[in-house]
Motif scaffolding. Structure first.
Motif, PDB file in Angstrom:
ATOM      1  N   VAL A   1      -2.514  -5.746  -4.980  1.00 24.42           N
ATOM      2  CA  VAL A   1      -1.461  -6.701  -4.649  1.00 24.42           C
ATOM      3  C   VAL A   1      -1.898  -7.623  -3.521  1.00 24.42           C
ATOM      4  N   ASP A   2      -2.472  -7.060  -2.474  1.00 22.46           N
ATOM      5  CA  ASP A   2      -2.907  -7.878  -1.337  1.00 22.46           C
ATOM      6  C   ASP A   2      -4.090  -7.204  -0.658  1.00 22.46           C
ATOM      7  N   MET A   3      -5.273  -7.659  -0.999  1.00 17.70           N
ATOM      8  CA  MET A   3      -6.469  -7.093  -0.398  1.00 17.70           C
ATOM      9  C   MET A   3      -6.685  -7.603   1.018  1.00 17.70           C
TER      10      MET A   3
ATOM     11  N   TYR B   1       0.856  -1.185   0.000  1.00 18.45           N
ATOM     12  CA  TYR B   1       0.000   0.000   0.000  1.00 18.45           C
ATOM     13  C   TYR B   1       0.892   1.234   0.000  1.00 18.45           C
ATOM     14  N   ARG B   2       0.289   2.341  -0.296  1.00 19.82           N
ATOM     15  CA  ARG B   2       1.005   3.618  -0.307  1.00 19.82           C
ATOM     16  C   ARG B   2       0.332   4.561   0.686  1.00 19.82           C
ATOM     17  N   ASP B   3       1.151   5.141   1.523  1.00 14.31           N
ATOM     18  CA  ASP B   3       0.669   6.023   2.587  1.00 14.31           C
ATOM     19  C   ASP B   3       0.773   7.466   2.109  1.00 14.31           C
ATOM     20  N   TYR B   4      -0.379   8.077   1.878  1.00 16.71           N
ATOM     21  CA  TYR B   4      -0.412   9.475   1.487  1.00 16.71           C
ATOM     22  C   TYR B   4      -0.525  10.357   2.736  1.00 16.71           C
ATOM     23  N   ASN B   5      -0.572  11.631   2.531  1.00 14.26           N
ATOM     24  CA  ASN B   5      -0.664  12.543   3.667  1.00 14.26           C
ATOM     25  C   ASN B   5      -2.012  12.399   4.376  1.00 14.26           C
ATOM     26  N   HIS B   6      -2.018  12.805   5.658  1.00 16.54           N
ATOM     27  CA  HIS B   6      -3.229  12.791   6.485  1.00 16.54           C
ATOM     28  C   HIS B   6      -3.769  11.372   6.708  1.00 16.54           C
ATOM     29  N   GLY B   7      -2.876  10.393   6.691  1.00 16.53           N
ATOM     30  CA  GLY B   7      -3.277   9.016   6.989  1.00 16.53           C
ATOM     31  C   GLY B   7      -4.108   8.348   5.925  1.00 16.53           C
TER      32      GLY B   7
ATOM     33  N   LYS C   1      -3.769   3.753   0.301  1.00 16.57           N
ATOM     34  CA  LYS C   1      -4.311   3.218  -0.936  1.00 16.57           C
ATOM     35  C   LYS C   1      -3.571   1.949  -1.292  1.00 16.57           C
ATOM     36  N   LEU C   2      -4.344   0.891  -1.593  1.00 22.68           N
ATOM     37  CA  LEU C   2      -3.733  -0.377  -1.944  1.00 22.68           C
ATOM     38  C   LEU C   2      -2.959  -0.265  -3.246  1.00 22.68           C
ATOM     39  N   THR C   3      -1.816  -0.914  -3.284  1.00 23.25           N
ATOM     40  CA  THR C   3      -0.994  -0.917  -4.496  1.00 23.25           C
ATOM     41  C   THR C   3      -1.610  -1.843  -5.535  1.00 23.25           C
ATOM     42  N   ILE C   4      -1.611  -1.403  -6.775  1.00 26.84           N
ATOM     43  CA  ILE C   4      -2.139  -2.199  -7.883  1.00 26.84           C
ATOM     44  C   ILE C   4      -0.993  -2.950  -8.538  1.00 26.84           C
ATOM     45  N   CYS C   5      -1.200  -4.238  -8.774  1.00 23.84           N
ATOM     46  CA  CYS C   5      -0.171  -5.060  -9.398  1.00 23.84           C
ATOM     47  C   CYS C   5       0.032  -4.626 -10.853  1.00 23.84           C
TER      48      CYS C   5
END
Length: 252
Positions: A58-60, A38-44, A47-51
């Motif tokens: 990638v991993d739901m 996943y990718r951590d954006y600002n303010h918490g 978003k899950l990473t897409i393969c």
């Protein structure tokens, strides 16, 4: 020239450190490598990473409750196995292995005790002090070792590229030990013994072998036929070892 060589050496060391420290995740759908789950954006905001290969998350399972993951693992879903083996830091496989061996040793010890049951309290106390349980534990451990040796040997013979690194062997061992959790069902089977007790034991054994086969398939990214053949070979080695113990006991 000295400063230039130092710069190259420093660059190589930094690249090697990045390779070693980089996490090795896998997509639970296509088993392709991924840099992050996943990718951590600002303010918490996460978003899950897409393969990049299958265009799916990638991993739901990182959003799922552990109970749901465990249920999917019981159903032998490949996605759940990939999540547990590749995308988690579960390091209880050795403890789980010891506990499963204790369960199997207790099953054999209870059957041995029932075969020589006596109403004499003194005889029961004497029997409790014997080392039959530890002998059963040793036999179960050697049979487990023979099973693993058979799996590793056939895998090395048929697919040497899949286990050419120590990390591949460790991963396969971890997958096999974790997928043997079904042996924990031996304890309730012994406690609530009934007329269908032998059938329950056979079903538990079948479930463990099915989970082992799925674990091999996921860990090596192999076909169902290959994983079934590998597990069958390990089972044959295990049964040969068990038969050897039976012959030794009859001769003594």
């Amino acid at each position: 020239s000295i400063s230039w060589s130092f710069t190259i050496e420093e660059l190589l060391l930094s690249d090697w450190a990045e390779i070693v420290m980089a996490p090795s995740y896998r997509c639970i759908e296509c088993s392709c490598h991924a840099k992050e789950l996943y990718r951590d954006y600002n303010h918490g905001v996460l978003k899950l990473t897409i393969c990049e290969s299958c265009q799916k998350p990638v991993d739901m399972y990182i959003e799922y409750d552990p109970v749901i993951i465990f249920i999917n693992a019981i159903l032998c879903k490949a996605q759940a196995f990939r999540h547990i083996i590749f995308n988690t830091n579960i390091n209880i496989h050795w403890k789980l292995c010891i506990f499963c061996l204790l369960c199997e040793a207790y099953l054999r010890w209870s059957q041995l005790r029932d075969s020589s049951q006596s109403n004499d309290p003194a005889d029961i106390i004497r029997y409790a002090k014997e080392w039959d349980f530890y002998r059963m534990f040793g036999m179960a451990s050697l049979e487990q070792a023979a099973f693993l040796l058979g799996v590793f040997t056939l895998t090395w013979l048929l697919r040497p590229d899949a286990v050419d690194k120590m990390s591949d062997l460790v991963l396969l061992l971890k997958a096999l030990l974790l997928s043997s959790y079904g042996k924990l069902l031996l304890i309730p089977a012994v406690i609530w013994e009934h007329d269908y007790f032998p059938l329950c034991l056979n079903l538990i054994k079948l479930f463990v072998l099915t989970s082992n086969s799925q674990a091999v398939r996921v860990a090596l990214n192999a076909s169902r036929r290959f994983s079934a053949l590998v597990i069958l070979t390990g089972l044959v080695c295990e049964r040969i070892t068990a038969y050897s113990f039976e012959v030794m006991e009859l001769n003594t």
